[in-house]
Design a protein around this motif. Sequence first.
Motif, mmCIF file in Angstrom:
data_model
loop_
_atom_site.group_PDB
_atom_site.id
_atom_site.type_symbol
_atom_site.label_atom_id
_atom_site.label_comp_id
_atom_site.label_asym_id
_atom_site.label_seq_id
_atom_site.Cartn_x
_atom_site.Cartn_y
_atom_site.Cartn_z
ATOM 1 N N THR A 96 8.854 -3.562 -11.520
ATOM 2 C CA THR A 96 9.302 -3.357 -12.894
ATOM 3 C C THR A 96 9.889 -1.979 -13.157
ATOM 4 O O THR A 96 10.577 -1.801 -14.166
ATOM 5 N N CYS A 97 9.623 -0.998 -12.306
ATOM 6 C CA CYS A 97 10.101 0.367 -12.560
ATOM 7 C C CYS A 97 11.612 0.438 -12.349
ATOM 8 O O CYS A 97 12.219 -0.480 -11.783
ATOM 9 N N ARG A 102 16.580 -1.551 -9.664
ATOM 10 C CA ARG A 102 17.857 -1.235 -9.013
ATOM 11 C C ARG A 102 17.905 -1.717 -7.570
ATOM 12 O O ARG A 102 18.893 -1.505 -6.872
ATOM 13 N N GLY A 103 16.828 -2.350 -7.094
ATOM 14 C CA GLY A 103 16.807 -2.875 -5.732
ATOM 15 C C GLY A 103 16.204 -1.940 -4.710
ATOM 16 O O GLY A 103 16.278 -2.203 -3.510
ATOM 17 N N CYS A 108 9.538 2.701 -5.061
ATOM 18 C CA CYS A 108 8.978 2.395 -6.385
ATOM 19 C C CYS A 108 8.311 3.627 -6.971
ATOM 20 O O CYS A 108 7.621 4.381 -6.278
ATOM 21 N N GLU A 109 8.521 3.846 -8.260
ATOM 22 C CA GLU A 109 7.905 4.993 -8.928
ATOM 23 C C GLU A 109 6.386 4.886 -8.957
ATOM 24 O O GLU A 109 5.689 5.886 -9.141
ATOM 25 N N ASN A 110 5.873 3.686 -8.764
ATOM 26 C CA ASN A 110 4.427 3.462 -8.731
ATOM 27 C C ASN A 110 4.019 2.844 -7.391
ATOM 28 O O ASN A 110 3.181 1.942 -7.333
ATOM 29 N N VAL A 111 4.633 3.347 -6.307
ATOM 30 C CA VAL A 111 4.423 2.772 -4.983
ATOM 31 C C VAL A 111 2.937 2.743 -4.636
ATOM 32 O O VAL A 111 2.174 3.666 -4.941
ATOM 33 N N MET A 112 2.526 1.646 -4.019
ATOM 34 C CA MET A 112 1.133 1.429 -3.625
ATOM 35 C C MET A 112 1.078 1.285 -2.115
ATOM 36 O O MET A 112 1.444 0.231 -1.577
ATOM 37 N N VAL A 128 -6.652 -10.080 2.763
ATOM 38 C CA VAL A 128 -6.128 -8.909 2.068
ATOM 39 C C VAL A 128 -5.555 -9.362 0.724
ATOM 40 O O VAL A 128 -4.954 -10.444 0.624
ATOM 41 N N HIS A 129 -5.770 -8.529 -0.303
ATOM 42 C CA HIS A 129 -5.200 -8.811 -1.617
ATOM 43 C C HIS A 129 -3.878 -8.074 -1.754
ATOM 44 O O HIS A 129 -3.769 -6.900 -1.415
ATOM 45 N N VAL A 130 -2.859 -8.781 -2.268
ATOM 46 C CA VAL A 130 -1.528 -8.204 -2.458
ATOM 47 C C VAL A 130 -1.186 -8.238 -3.943
ATOM 48 O O VAL A 130 -1.013 -9.321 -4.517
ATOM 49 N N PRO A 131 -1.087 -7.074 -4.610
ATOM 50 C CA PRO A 131 -0.717 -7.063 -6.029
ATOM 51 C C PRO A 131 0.764 -7.388 -6.209
ATOM 52 O O PRO A 131 1.564 -7.252 -5.279
ATOM 53 N N PHE A 132 1.114 -7.814 -7.416
ATOM 54 C CA PHE A 132 2.511 -8.137 -7.746
ATOM 55 C C PHE A 132 3.113 -9.026 -6.645
ATOM 56 O O PHE A 132 4.143 -8.727 -6.060
ATOM 57 N N ALA A 133 2.416 -10.130 -6.389
ATOM 58 C CA ALA A 133 2.729 -10.976 -5.246
ATOM 59 C C ALA A 133 4.140 -11.542 -5.290
ATOM 60 O O ALA A 133 4.815 -11.655 -4.259
#
Length: 353
Positions: A96-97, A102-103, A108-112, A128-133
């Motif tokens: 979403t950032c 922009r691709g 990502c500004e909030n890279v995990m 393993v759990h993956v956010p924003f799947a």
Amino acid sequence: MRAAVLEEHGEPLSIEDVDAPDPDPNGAVVDVEACGVCRSDWHGWQGDWGWLGIETQPGQILGHEPAGTVVAVGEEVTGVSEGDHVAVPFNLGDGTCPECRRGFSNTCENVMPLGFVEFVQGAFAEQVHVPFADHNLVELPEGVSSVDMAGLGCRFMTSFHALAHRADISAGDWVSVHGVGGVGLSAVHIADALGANVIAVDLDDGKLETARELGAAETVNAADADNVPGEVKAIADGGADISMDALGIQTTSANSIQSLGTRGQHLQVGLTTEDEQGMIQVPSDAMVMQEIEFIGSFGMPPTRYDEIFRMVSTGKLRPEAVVSETIALEDVSDTLAAMTDYETDGIPVIDDF
């Protein structure tokens, strides 16, 4: 579920029974069928990267190169289903950032960073759990194995993004790769597939032989060379067009830059250790006078994985060729310890949890 858990930096991981994850509303749980053991895991195990704000803490489950099958999805997930065979990028984005929109979700500004911080536990585990799947999971092509694709979430796609997207490779260009571990061997194979003439540089004759098998036209053993950049320049008729530091230490970075010819491009892919703490000296005057570019490259947006898959489908790329061995979860600590002295070759993959 069983997991390999960090108790103390540099000490063997503890094989423990921990709670299996439940999916967040936007997340998914993946049953891990294979996970590569990467030098970045070694950095986390050592406690590096505090200068980046991502120093691992006790209780962390490392592991960021998983492939497997989705077994549960959150109520907000629409593009991923139970039973999907997937790979997971290590640099998870929120989708979403501004960078993601922009691709450029790799930045990502909030890279995990999967497996390096508490809120995204890693894949040295049965699940393993993956956010924003919907944004992060990449469905694999039919017929490929999880073991063959395990390096795809980090080393292979990192090298592909650097060479195919960040550099300007033309057919017949000379590309030198400094350090042929998992990232470097992937880079050798990819650069060859993109039409370049590849020079592999390392201290280990066995790794250099593997590099030749993966497409290196020439090799330089840095242990035997009095002047590594001079050797590369002699082979490349004045200097490489593109050069990559795939390790992240002062010596390989400097050698890579000094191996270039005029208007060459240096790719910095390897991240540094405690010795450098993110700061490497560069020959700035030579870079100015030769108009050399210094290019950083980090991961790869998952939306572009299809480029790799199209080359895999025609046999031009073979990620499985870089997989060196399969191991059990109990062997991870020994594999990480071997990386301290660069004793691993290619990509070791856990397939027994």
